[in-house]
Motif scaffolding. Structure first.
Motif, PDB file in Angstrom:
ATOM      1  N   VAL A  74      41.961  32.036  15.345  1.00 57.78           N
ATOM      2  CA  VAL A  74      42.658  31.457  16.495  1.00 57.78           C
ATOM      3  C   VAL A  74      43.465  30.271  15.995  1.00 57.78           C
ATOM      4  O   VAL A  74      42.907  29.339  15.416  1.00 57.78           O
ATOM      5  CB  VAL A  74      41.682  31.000  17.596  1.00 57.78           C
ATOM      6  N   ASP A  75      44.776  30.305  16.178  1.00 52.92           N
ATOM      7  CA  ASP A  75      45.642  29.198  15.761  1.00 52.92           C
ATOM      8  C   ASP A  75      46.523  28.825  16.944  1.00 52.92           C
ATOM      9  O   ASP A  75      47.382  29.604  17.357  1.00 52.92           O
ATOM     10  CB  ASP A  75      46.499  29.625  14.570  1.00 52.92           C
ATOM     11  N   ILE A  76      46.297  27.634  17.493  1.00 55.43           N
ATOM     12  CA  ILE A  76      47.093  27.178  18.637  1.00 55.43           C
ATOM     13  C   ILE A  76      47.720  25.820  18.329  1.00 55.43           C
ATOM     14  O   ILE A  76      48.020  25.040  19.228  1.00 55.43           O
ATOM     15  CB  ILE A  76      46.247  27.105  19.919  1.00 55.43           C
ATOM     16  N   SER A  77      47.969  25.555  17.058  1.00 59.58           N
ATOM     17  CA  SER A  77      48.510  24.264  16.648  1.00 59.58           C
ATOM     18  C   SER A  77      49.972  24.111  17.052  1.00 59.58           C
ATOM     19  O   SER A  77      50.673  25.086  17.320  1.00 59.58           O
ATOM     20  CB  SER A  77      48.375  24.105  15.133  1.00 59.58           C
ATOM     21  N   ARG A  78      50.413  22.850  17.054  1.00 59.56           N
ATOM     22  CA  ARG A  78      51.802  22.496  17.328  1.00 59.56           C
ATOM     23  C   ARG A  78      52.279  23.023  18.683  1.00 59.56           C
ATOM     24  O   ARG A  78      53.307  23.679  18.783  1.00 59.56           O
ATOM     25  CB  ARG A  78      52.714  23.021  16.207  1.00 59.56           C
ATOM     26  N   ASN A  79      51.502  22.757  19.704  1.00 61.82           N
ATOM     27  CA  ASN A  79      51.903  23.020  21.078  1.00 61.82           C
ATOM     28  C   ASN A  79      51.623  21.751  21.881  1.00 61.82           C
ATOM     29  O   ASN A  79      51.476  20.669  21.315  1.00 61.82           O
ATOM     30  CB  ASN A  79      51.135  24.225  21.637  1.00 61.82           C
ATOM     31  N   ARG A  80      51.543  21.874  23.190  1.00 58.47           N
ATOM     32  CA  ARG A  80      51.241  20.720  24.040  1.00 58.47           C
ATOM     33  C   ARG A  80      50.070  21.034  24.964  1.00 58.47           C
ATOM     34  O   ARG A  80      50.079  20.723  26.140  1.00 58.47           O
ATOM     35  CB  ARG A  80      52.482  20.310  24.842  1.00 58.47           C
ATOM     36  N   PHE A  81      49.061  21.687  24.389  1.00 61.44           N
ATOM     37  CA  PHE A  81      47.859  21.959  25.147  1.00 61.44           C
ATOM     38  C   PHE A  81      47.076  20.666  25.368  1.00 61.44           C
ATOM     39  O   PHE A  81      47.200  19.703  24.613  1.00 61.44           O
ATOM     40  CB  PHE A  81      46.964  22.952  24.403  1.00 61.44           C
ATOM     41  N   VAL A  82      46.236  20.672  26.410  1.00 64.27           N
ATOM     42  CA  VAL A  82      45.301  19.577  26.620  1.00 64.27           C
ATOM     43  C   VAL A  82      43.906  20.169  26.657  1.00 64.27           C
ATOM     44  O   VAL A  82      43.703  21.319  27.012  1.00 64.27           O
ATOM     45  CB  VAL A  82      45.588  18.805  27.928  1.00 64.27           C
ATOM     46  N   ASN A 122      54.956  26.543  18.981  1.00 61.08           N
ATOM     47  CA  ASN A 122      55.727  26.907  20.159  1.00 61.08           C
ATOM     48  C   ASN A 122      55.716  25.717  21.111  1.00 61.08           C
ATOM     49  O   ASN A 122      55.506  24.583  20.686  1.00 61.08           O
ATOM     50  CB  ASN A 122      55.136  28.170  20.802  1.00 61.08           C
ATOM     51  N   ASN A 123      55.925  25.966  22.389  1.00 54.46           N
ATOM     52  CA  ASN A 123      55.954  24.874  23.356  1.00 54.46           C
ATOM     53  C   ASN A 123      55.096  25.216  24.564  1.00 54.46           C
ATOM     54  O   ASN A 123      55.474  24.975  25.707  1.00 54.46           O
ATOM     55  CB  ASN A 123      57.405  24.590  23.783  1.00 54.46           C
ATOM     56  N   PHE A 124      53.922  25.797  24.307  1.00 56.58           N
ATOM     57  CA  PHE A 124      52.986  26.065  25.383  1.00 56.58           C
ATOM     58  C   PHE A 124      52.404  24.745  25.890  1.00 56.58           C
ATOM     59  O   PHE A 124      52.241  23.785  25.127  1.00 56.58           O
ATOM     60  CB  PHE A 124      51.861  26.977  24.905  1.00 56.58           C
ATOM     61  N   VAL A 125      52.068  24.724  27.179  1.00 57.07           N
ATOM     62  CA  VAL A 125      51.548  23.504  27.788  1.00 57.07           C
ATOM     63  C   VAL A 125      50.318  23.835  28.623  1.00 57.07           C
ATOM     64  O   VAL A 125      49.987  24.996  28.847  1.00 57.07           O
ATOM     65  CB  VAL A 125      52.614  22.830  28.681  1.00 57.07           C
ATOM     66  N   GLY A 126      49.653  22.785  29.091  1.00 59.24           N
ATOM     67  CA  GLY A 126      48.535  22.949  30.004  1.00 59.24           C
ATOM     68  C   GLY A 126      47.229  23.230  29.293  1.00 59.24           C
ATOM     69  O   GLY A 126      47.090  23.051  28.090  1.00 59.24           O
ATOM     70  N   LYS A 127      46.260  23.713  30.064  1.00 61.09           N
ATOM     71  CA  LYS A 127      44.931  23.968  29.538  1.00 61.09           C
ATOM     72  C   LYS A 127      44.839  25.382  28.986  1.00 61.09           C
ATOM     73  O   LYS A 127      45.505  26.292  29.438  1.00 61.09           O
ATOM     74  CB  LYS A 127      43.880  23.768  30.634  1.00 61.09           C
TER      75      LYS A 127
END
Length: 454
Positions: free
Chosen positions: A301-309, A234-239
């Motif tokens: 928990v899978d949070i791959s392919r986003n823009r998390f930091v 997806n395109n989630f961002v931030g922490k």
């Protein structure tokens, strides 16, 4: 061999599943039929379109895994369980389905059905426990209204072409255990308003157009029972907020000797219970794995392919293969002492492969396809190969606010304990050298090697 149900009998129960019956199902008599199971055969059609099923007292109809073509049949108004997945049906869901006020399970998965959902679909929300429309070609938005007090436990809309926002009225479904929206075109922010659902265990948003930061509430933890969450692609961002994973290391009284699965069971007239079990696909160490049944103890928990930091620690598997990563392999990775699986093959990395601790256990195939890499275990030697790279301590790194490497990550962290699998997939992520972040986030405690391999 085709099936012909004759008039003149008082037959109520007919189970012919797992045979080699074929041809059309001739839909006439007896009207007393209440329970019909023809699953896992080779039936091809109902003989006419549209098909009005004549069994006015029919409660349970199972036609899964046949060769049925054509449109959906028109069901008797008292039908409570309808299974017709794994066929080749086409067309849309007729408005007549909205009249099924007693419907508990609607399983239309794995067909070629299309069109938008009827606006009246929420009419049977007061009785419906399972709505499974996965692997079809449905499109448009889903109903904006769900009846308060709904009995919905599993909603699976994955692998369709649904669009737009998800209606906030879904937060009225307090019995909901599973919400799977993966592989669609939903365009919305993170569904934080679902956090108060007291029974939600599985939330899968993979491969959509969800975006923006993950907002948190004032409550101590979001999603009190959530054990499987997939936000990848997806395109989630931030922490990533700590609250999102507050239950990921929750203790449970269940043991491996008493396994339970995420499913819906209901009593019918002729059987003590009829089950619908939730199945799902996840990525484990780079391999796509299909779970026909999902244990309630499973944690993913899978949070791959986003823009998390953020940053990483205590990983057990790290897969960065087949990307375009450049530069040297960071020496700080030696500090990941739980690392059992490591793969950076087929990139454009250069320099000396780190040595020491877990890195001494990795084989040649972990580094192949990088012409610029050198050192053990590769046969290519480096200049000044006798020189051992420095190994900065964790305490030194914690005081360093800058990262010497910034690139996209695809990370898989899998842990084993208490008879269940713990999976974490994170990436792409820019590292900031805050090594305690993941440990705090996922409530990770050091596991002994023996327990990791159980």
């Amino acid at each position: 061999m085709h099936l012909e149900l004759m008039n003149g009998t008082r037959l109520e129960l007919l189970i012919l599943n797992n045979n080699r019956l074929s041809g059309p199902i001739l839909t006439f008599g007896p009207t007393t039929l209440r329970y019909l199971d023809l699953s896992n055969n080779f039936f091809t059609s109902f003989g006419q379109h549209p098909t009005f099923l004549p069994w006015t007292h029919l409660k349970f109809l199972d036609l899964r895994s046949n060769w049925l073509e054509g449109s959906l049949p028109i069901l008797p108004i008292n039908t409570s369980h309808f299974f017709i997945s794994n066929n080749s049906l086409t067309g849309n869901i007729q408005e007549s389905f909205c009249n099924l006020s007693s419907l508990k399970v609607l399983d239309l998965a794995s067909n070629n059905l299309s069109g938008s959902l009827p606006r009246c679909l929420d009419n049977f929300g007061a009785s419906l426990s399972v709505l499974d429309l996965q692997r079809n070609k449905f499109q448009g938005s889903i109903p904006k209204t769900w009846i308060k007090g709904s009995q919905l436990e599993i909603v699976n809309l994955s692998q369709n072409k649904f669009q737009g926002h998800l209606s906030r009225s879904l937060d009225k479904c307090t019995m909901l255990k599973v919400l799977d929206l993966s592989n669609n075109e939903f365009n919305d922010r993170f569904l934080s308003w679902l956090e108060n659902l007291p029974n939600l265990q599985v939330l899968i948003l993979r491969s959509n157009k969800f975006h923006g930061p993950i907002r948190t509430s004032k409550s101590e933890y979001m999603f009190q029972k959530l054990r499987i969450i997939d936000l990848s692609h997806n395109n989630f961002v931030g922490k990533l907020p700590l609250k999102l994973f507050g239950n990921c290391n929750a203790k449970t009284s269940k043991t491996a000797n008493h396994l339970t699965y995420i499913q819906v069971s209901s009593t019918t007239t002729y059987r003590s219970y009829d089950e619908y079990g939730y199945s799902m696909t996840v990525t484990n160490k780079g391999e796509i794995m299909f779970y026909e049944k999902v244990q309630e103890l499973l944690m993913v928990v899978d949070i791959s392919r986003n823009r998390f930091v953020g940053s990483l620690t205590e990983l057990e598997a790290l897969d960065l293969s087949q990307n375009m990563l450049s530069g040297e392999i960071p020496q700080q990775l030696i500090q990941l002492t739980f690392l059992e699986f490591f793969n950076v093959s087929h990139n454009i990395l250069t320099g000396l492969i780190p040595r020491g601790k877990q890195f001494d256990t990795f084989q040649n195939n972990s580094f192949e396809g990088n012409p610029g890499l050198c050192g053990i275990p590769l046969t290519k030697k480096c200049e000044n190969s006798d020189e051992t790279p420095s190994q900065p301590s964790i305490s030194q790194e914690s005081h360093d606010s800058k990262s010497p490497f910034e690139f996209g990550w695809k990370i898989v962290a899998i842990g084993y304990g208490f008879g269940f699998v713990v999976g974490v997939i994170i990436g792409p992520i820019v590292i900031a050298r805050k090594h305690n972040w993941l440990m705090k986030t996922f409530r990770i405690r050091p596991l002994s090697r023996r327990r990791l391999r159980n």
